[in-house]
Design a protein around this motif. Sequence first.
Motif, mmCIF file in Angstrom:
data_model
loop_
_atom_site.group_PDB
_atom_site.id
_atom_site.type_symbol
_atom_site.label_atom_id
_atom_site.label_comp_id
_atom_site.label_asym_id
_atom_site.label_seq_id
_atom_site.Cartn_x
_atom_site.Cartn_y
_atom_site.Cartn_z
ATOM 1 N N ARG A 101 22.205 91.938 75.688
ATOM 2 C CA ARG A 101 23.536 92.255 75.152
ATOM 3 C C ARG A 101 24.451 92.835 76.223
ATOM 4 N NH1 ARG A 101 25.829 91.230 70.202
ATOM 5 N NH2 ARG A 101 26.640 93.350 70.114
ATOM 6 N N ARG A 105 24.705 88.346 77.971
ATOM 7 C CA ARG A 105 25.454 87.621 76.940
ATOM 8 C C ARG A 105 26.838 87.184 77.429
ATOM 9 N NH1 ARG A 105 26.737 86.606 71.619
ATOM 10 N NH2 ARG A 105 28.816 87.285 70.983
ATOM 11 N N LEU A 109 28.029 83.255 77.762
ATOM 12 C CA LEU A 109 29.042 82.739 76.848
ATOM 13 C C LEU A 109 30.243 82.192 77.606
ATOM 14 C CD1 LEU A 109 29.091 85.239 73.833
ATOM 15 C CD2 LEU A 109 28.105 82.955 73.950
ATOM 16 N N VAL A 117 28.910 76.449 70.058
ATOM 17 C CA VAL A 117 28.195 77.672 70.434
ATOM 18 C C VAL A 117 28.739 78.855 69.644
ATOM 19 C CG1 VAL A 117 27.725 79.282 72.312
ATOM 20 C CG2 VAL A 117 27.627 76.816 72.726
ATOM 21 N N ASP A 121 26.718 81.079 66.883
ATOM 22 C CA ASP A 121 26.606 82.521 67.106
ATOM 23 C C ASP A 121 27.069 83.292 65.878
ATOM 24 O OD1 ASP A 121 25.953 84.712 68.716
ATOM 25 O OD2 ASP A 121 28.006 84.946 69.410
ATOM 26 N N ARG A 122 28.168 82.850 65.274
ATOM 27 C CA ARG A 122 28.685 83.512 64.066
ATOM 28 C C ARG A 122 27.716 83.351 62.899
ATOM 29 N NH1 ARG A 122 33.576 81.181 65.683
ATOM 30 N NH2 ARG A 122 33.304 79.520 64.143
ATOM 31 N N THR A 153 22.723 86.811 71.363
ATOM 32 C CA THR A 153 23.510 86.537 70.163
ATOM 33 C C THR A 153 24.403 87.721 69.817
ATOM 34 O OG1 THR A 153 21.898 87.444 68.593
ATOM 35 C CG2 THR A 153 21.558 85.170 69.338
ATOM 36 N N ASP A 154 25.195 87.540 68.754
ATOM 37 C CA ASP A 154 26.094 88.605 68.309
ATOM 38 C C ASP A 154 25.447 89.480 67.234
ATOM 39 O OD1 ASP A 154 28.546 89.936 68.490
ATOM 40 O OD2 ASP A 154 29.341 88.878 66.743
#
Length: 227
Positions: A101, A105, A109, A117, A121-122, A153-154
């Motif tokens: 993170r 990330r 991205l 993508v 991710d969402r 990821t988020d």
Amino acid sequence: MTDGTQLTWQIWIWPIALVGLALGAWLLPWDDWVPLLRDWVAGHGATGWLVFVLVYIVVVMLPLPAAAMSVVGGLAFGWWGYPLSMAGSMLGSILPYLIGRRWLRGPLLRRFNGPRVAAADRAIAQNAVLFVSLLRLTPILPFTVQNWLLGLTDIRFWPYVWATLAGLAPGTLAMVWIGEVGGLASTRAQGGQLYIAGAGLLAFGILVIWMGRVATRELRRAGFDQS
């Protein structure tokens, strides 16, 4: 090999590994070293606990068999190996997530930016608890790889932690149980104790296998295995 065939094969990793480890715990000659290991643990108290957790963290962060550490936890600490193994698993999974993170990330991205993508991710972030807990229950990806990838990821920190805890708990208990069976065999426990422990492990192993298959099916339904 198609994606469906590959996942069907991966589903059987859990039962094959569980049966093999259980047979090893039951039959291998633990008498020579397990009592020595337990004596060392008893003689060092909290130091032995700390050493085990630290080694577990390193094993989880590197591409090494973390499940084997849970078996060792059962051999060395008995049922106390379960909370110790869970502590090592959790700490070892949090560090790669935080590294991903914080430092990985953003650059990735920017390099692979695109609508697909961003949409993926969402979708993962919106279903973080379900996605992470199901992923932890399946052998689709090695545990170490999961930790590093999920850091990209988020998914937020606390959903990641709680889902990881829920997903790891059943499989870790099964591995520690296998170690405990080996510990009972090494201390020449009565046959009744071994049979009870073995029957309990079999029943729990069936439950873990069933949960893993359900989780794998749900991930496939969500399109996780699709390119």
